[in-house]
Design an enzyme around this catalytic site. Structure first.
Site, PDB file in Angstrom:
ATOM      1  N   THR A 192       0.863  -1.191   0.000  1.00  0.00           N
ATOM      2  CA  THR A 192       0.000   0.000   0.000  1.00  0.00           C
ATOM      3  C   THR A 192       0.895   1.236   0.000  1.00  0.00           C
ATOM      4  OG1 THR A 192      -0.016   0.024   2.399  1.00  0.00           O
ATOM      5  CG2 THR A 192      -1.791  -1.184   1.335  1.00  0.00           C
ATOM      6  N   GLU A 337      -5.915  -3.500  -1.519  1.00  0.00           N
ATOM      7  CA  GLU A 337      -6.371  -4.687  -0.779  1.00  0.00           C
ATOM      8  C   GLU A 337      -7.489  -5.423  -1.503  1.00  0.00           C
ATOM      9  OE1 GLU A 337      -5.779  -1.700   0.352  1.00  0.00           O
ATOM     10  OE2 GLU A 337      -4.986  -1.700   2.394  1.00  0.00           O
ATOM     11  N   LYS A 445     -14.662  17.160  10.468  1.00  0.00           N
ATOM     12  CA  LYS A 445     -15.600  17.015  11.586  1.00  0.00           C
ATOM     13  C   LYS A 445     -15.883  18.389  12.152  1.00  0.00           C
ATOM     14  CE  LYS A 445     -14.586  12.267  12.166  1.00  0.00           C
ATOM     15  NZ  LYS A 445     -13.252  11.932  11.694  1.00  0.00           N
ATOM     16  N   TRP A 450     -20.319  15.550  10.149  1.00  0.00           N
ATOM     17  CA  TRP A 450     -19.322  15.257   9.118  1.00  0.00           C
ATOM     18  C   TRP A 450     -19.580  16.062   7.848  1.00  0.00           C
ATOM     19  CZ3 TRP A 450     -18.273   9.259   8.779  1.00  0.00           C
ATOM     20  CH2 TRP A 450     -17.779   8.824  10.021  1.00  0.00           C
TER      21      TRP A 450
HETATM   22  P1  AMP Z   1      -4.996   2.453  -3.251  1.00  0.00           P
HETATM   23  O1  AMP Z   1      -4.960   1.278  -2.381  1.00  0.00           O
HETATM   24  O2  AMP Z   1      -3.728   3.249  -3.237  1.00  0.00           O
HETATM   25  O3  AMP Z   1      -5.422   2.102  -4.624  1.00  0.00           O
HETATM   26  O4  AMP Z   1      -6.092   3.445  -2.664  1.00  0.00           O
HETATM   27  C1  AMP Z   1      -7.409   3.037  -2.444  1.00  0.00           C
HETATM   28  C2  AMP Z   1      -8.237   4.212  -2.036  1.00  0.00           C
HETATM   29  O5  AMP Z   1      -8.325   5.165  -3.092  1.00  0.00           O
HETATM   30  C3  AMP Z   1      -9.672   3.874  -1.732  1.00  0.00           C
HETATM   31  O6  AMP Z   1      -9.832   3.330  -0.446  1.00  0.00           O
HETATM   32  C4  AMP Z   1     -10.343   5.225  -1.887  1.00  0.00           C
HETATM   33  O7  AMP Z   1     -10.161   6.048  -0.749  1.00  0.00           O
HETATM   34  C5  AMP Z   1      -9.569   5.834  -3.031  1.00  0.00           C
HETATM   35  N1  AMP Z   1     -10.309   5.647  -4.284  1.00  0.00           N
HETATM   36  C6  AMP Z   1     -10.097   4.740  -5.245  1.00  0.00           C
HETATM   37  N2  AMP Z   1     -10.971   4.897  -6.261  1.00  0.00           N
HETATM   38  C7  AMP Z   1     -11.761   5.941  -5.938  1.00  0.00           C
HETATM   39  C8  AMP Z   1     -12.871   6.610  -6.560  1.00  0.00           C
HETATM   40  N3  AMP Z   1     -13.316   6.260  -7.759  1.00  0.00           N
HETATM   41  N4  AMP Z   1     -13.434   7.629  -5.889  1.00  0.00           N
HETATM   42  C9  AMP Z   1     -12.999   8.015  -4.673  1.00  0.00           C
HETATM   43  N5  AMP Z   1     -11.965   7.447  -4.054  1.00  0.00           N
HETATM   44  C10 AMP Z   1     -11.345   6.414  -4.665  1.00  0.00           C
END
Ligand code: AMP
Length: 548
Positions: A192, A337, A445, A450
C-alpha cells in the site's frame, strides 16, 4: 475449510493459475499484438506468442538463478512488454512477483525490498540511479537484473551482481512446462502507499488474480473484448494496473503500453497511432491528456471508453470526456487490498429514459458491486445502515479477491466479523450504487457533524477557471474543524475567492460551505497519483480562518 457434499461434482479439477492466462492467449490469440513505448525511446511490437516464448525463457533463467516456489522477485519498471513477461515468468513459475512503486522514497524502497525478502530485482535501466542508491541497504537481494540489452549495461557500477536481462534470456531455451500447483499459492505482492507509517504488503494468490481477471472483463465492468485495443496508463507497479495485464490477454485484445511517457502529448499520439479504443487511469493523468487535446483542438479517432478511478473522477472531467470527445467514462472504485476492483459505474435499463443531468448523477457514483464483491455500510458501532442513498457510513467489503490480512501479519487481524474495513465513507442507493463521500481520514468534523470533501471539490472543479481543488479541515476554535479549499487555477484564467465561494450557492447546505479559499500553484501528488491531503493539512495547519 468448508464441508464436502456426499456427492461431489465431476468436472476436471484444474487449478486457476496465472500461467494459464498467457498460455491461452498465446494459443488462441497468438497474433494479437503487444506494442510498447520503450524506455530506450523507440516503439517495440510483438505478439502474445512471442511474449509467451520469452516468459518461458525467463522462467528457465529464474530457475537457473536458483529462484524457487514462493521466493519473491521484485520489479521496478514502467508499463512495457518486459514487465509483462515478468508478470507471467515470475508468477507462472511459482515465485512471487513483487511490483515496486519507483516513486517511493529510497528509504521506503529499501524497506519494502527487505520486508518482502526479495531474491532478485528486475529494473528498467532508467532506474539505475535508484538501484545504486538502495542496493547497499537491500539485505536479501542476490542479483539485480537490468531490463535491457547488453549495450545498456553501465561500464562500472557499484551494484553487486548486476545482470543483463536479454543475456539471461538468450542463454535459455523456451522449452518450459508451467508447473501446476495449488491455486491458493501466492502469486504477487504489492505494498500500500503508506501515507502514514510503513507500507503494508498485500499478497494476492493465483486464484484471486484469475477470478478478478475474469470478473473485471465482464460487460458491466471493463467490457474488454478481442476487438479492443487497450492501453493501461495506470502503472503495472500499482495494484497490477487494475488487473489489465491479466484481463486483456484472456480477452485476446491488443495491448499498448505507454512506458514512461505519460504526458498529454505522448499519450495522445500513441493512442492515435495504435488506434487505442479503451484505456484506464487516475484523474491526474487524464487531466494532462484532456488539457493537451483541448489546447490543440484535437479529437480522438478511435478512443471510445475509459475507466477512471484511484480517486474520485471529477464530474467536470467526466462531462468533458463524454460531451467534448464522445468517450464513455466508467467510474471505478477499489483499493490495493481489493486487487483492486470493487465497483464500476454504469446505467440500468430504467435509467435510459432519464434526462442527461440525472443520468450523469448516477454515472458519477463510484458504482455497482462486481459479482465477487459484497459490500455494506455501517455506523461506528458496526450497525448496518440502510441502502437509501442518503445514510452514509464506513464501507466494508468481502470477497475472494479481497485481502484477509497483510503480509507477515503487519497490523494484526484487520477483518471485522469477516469484513474488510476500507477506510472509505459511502452511501449506497436502493439500486445498489455506491458513492464515496470521503476517505474517513479526510472527513471534516465540524461541531460533531461530518462534511464530505469530495462533493466540495467537485463543485469547485465545476467552475471553468478551476483546474484542481482539494478541501481539508483546519482548526476552528468553535467548530473544531472547518473546510478550507485549496485551488489551482487553469493557466491564464482567474477567479477570486469571493466569486468561487458564490459558485457554491445553492449547491450544498450552508454549513458545508468552505470557510476560506487559498490559491496554490500545484497540489502535492503521491506516488499513485492521489492528492496528498496529509501534506496539505501540514502545510495549512497554521492557517487562520476568517470565521475563527
Ligand atoms: P490504493 O490502495 O492506493 O489504490 O487506494 C485506495 C483508495 O483510493 C480507496 O480506499 C479510496 O479512498 C480511493 N479511491 C479509489 N478509487 C476511488 C474513486 N473512484 N473515488 C474516490 N476514491 C477512490
Amino acid at each position: 475449510m468448508y464441508p464436502q457434499s456426499p456427492l461431489m461434482g465431476q468436472m476436471m479439477n484444474q487449478p486457476l493459475l496465472i500461467s494459464g492466462i498467457l498460455e491461452f492467449a498465446a494459443r488462441h490469440y497468438a497474433n494479437s499484438e503487444i506494442v510498447s513505448q520503450r524506455v530506450e525511446g523507440d516503439l517495440h511490437r510483438y505478439t502474445f506468442r512471442d511474449c509467451h516464448r520469452r516468459a518461458r525463457q525467463l522462467a528457465n533463467a529464474l530457475e537457473a538463478l536458483g529462484v524457487r516456489m514462493g521466493d519473491r522477485v521484485g520489479t521496478l519498471a514502467w508499463n512495457g512488454y518486459r514487465h509483462l513477461e515478468a508478470y507471467y515468468g515470475v508468477s507462472g513459475s511459482g515465485a512471487v512477483l513483487h511490483t515496486i512503486n519507483p516513486r517511493l522514497h529510497p528509504e521506503q524502497l529499501a524497506y519494502v525490498c527487505n520486508h518482502a525478502e526479495n531474491q532478485y530485482l528486475l529494473f528498467d535501466f532508467c532506474f539505475l540511479p535508484i538501484v545504486e542508491a538502495i542496493a547497499a541497504h537491500c539485505k536479501t537481494i542476490k542479483g539485480y537484473i537490468l531490463l535491457g540489452d547488453a549495450d545498456r549495461m553501465p561500464a562500472d557500477s557499484k551494484i553487486p551482481n548486476l545482470l543483463c536481462y536479454e543475456d539471461l534470456l538468450a542463454a535459455q531455451t523456451d522449452e518450459y512446462a508451467w508447473p501446476r500447483f495449488d491455486e491458493n499459492s501466492a502469486s504477487t505482492l504489492c505494498y500500500t502507499s503508506g501515507t502514514t507509517g510503513n507500507p503494508k504488503g498485500v499478497l494476492y494468490s493465483h486464484r484471486s488474480t484469475v477470478l478478478h481477471a475474469y470478473a473485471s472483463a465482464l460487460p458491466n465492468v471493463l467490457n474488454v473484448s478481442s476487438r479492443d485495443t487497450v492501453m493501461p496508463v495506470v502503472p503495472m507497479f500499482h495494484v497490477n494496473a487494475w488487473g489489465l495485464p491479466y484481463s486483456v490477454p484472456l480477452s485476446g485484445a491488443k495491448m499498448v503500453f505507454p512506458g514512461p511517457a505519460l504526458d498529454g502529448k505522448s499519450v495522445y499520439e500513441l493512442m492515435e497511432a495504435e488506434k487505442v479504443t479503451f484505456s484506464a487511469g487516475v484523474p491526474t493523468v487524464w487531466l494532462g491528456l484532456i488539457n493537451y487535446a483541448l489546447q490543440n483542438n484535437l479529437k480522438f479517432s478511435t478512443f471510445r471508453r475509459t475507466v477512471i478511478g484511484g480517486s474520485a473522477c471529477p464530474p467536470a472531467m467526466m462531462n468533458t470526456l463524454i460531451d467534448e470527445f464522445g468517450v464513455e467514462v466508467i467510474h471505478g472504485w477499489g483499493m490495493t487490498e481489493m486487487s483492486p476492483l470493487g465497483t464500476t459505474g454504469g446505467l440500468l435499463t430504467k435509467h435510459m429514459e432519464l434526462p442527461k443531468a440525472e443520468q450523469r448523477k448516477i454515472l458519477q457514483k463510484q458504482g455497482h458491486a462486481i459479482y465477487g464483491v459484497d459490500m455494506k455500510i455501517v455506523d461506528d458501532d458496526g450497525t448496518e445502515l440502510p441502502w437509501d442513498g442518503v445514510a452514509y457510513g464506513n464501507l466494508l467489503v468481502q470477497g475472494p479477491w479481497i485481502a484477509a490480512r497483510y503480509f507477515k501479519d503487519e497490523g494484526g487481524d484487520v477483518l471485522q466479523d469477516g469484513w474488510f474495513p476500507t477506510g472509505d465513507v459511502a452511501t449506497i442507493d436502493p439500486d445498489g450504487f455506491m458513492q464515496i463521500t470521503d476517505r474517513s481520514k479526510d472527513v471534516i468534523k465540524s461541531g460533531g457533524e461530518w462534511i464530505g470533501t469530495i462533493d466540495l471539490e467537485n463543485i469547485a472543479m465545476s467552475h471553468p477557471a478551476v483546474m484542481q481543488a482539494a478541501c481539508i479541515g483546519v482548526f476552528h476554535p468553535k467548530w473544531d474543524e472547518r473546510p478550507l479549499l485549496v485551488v489551482v487555477r487553469r493557466p491564464g484564467q482567474d477567479v477570486s475567492r469571493e466569486a468561487l465561494l458564490a459558485h457554491f450557492d445553492g449547491k450544498v447546505a450552508k454549513w458545508w460551505l468552505p470557510d476560506d479559499v487559498v490559491f496554490a500553484d500545484a497540489l502535492p501528488v503521491g506516488g499513485t497519483g492521489k492528492i496528498q491531503k496529509n501534506k496539505l493539512r501540514e502545510q495549512y495547519k497554521e492557517h487562520r480562518l476568517p470565521t475563527a
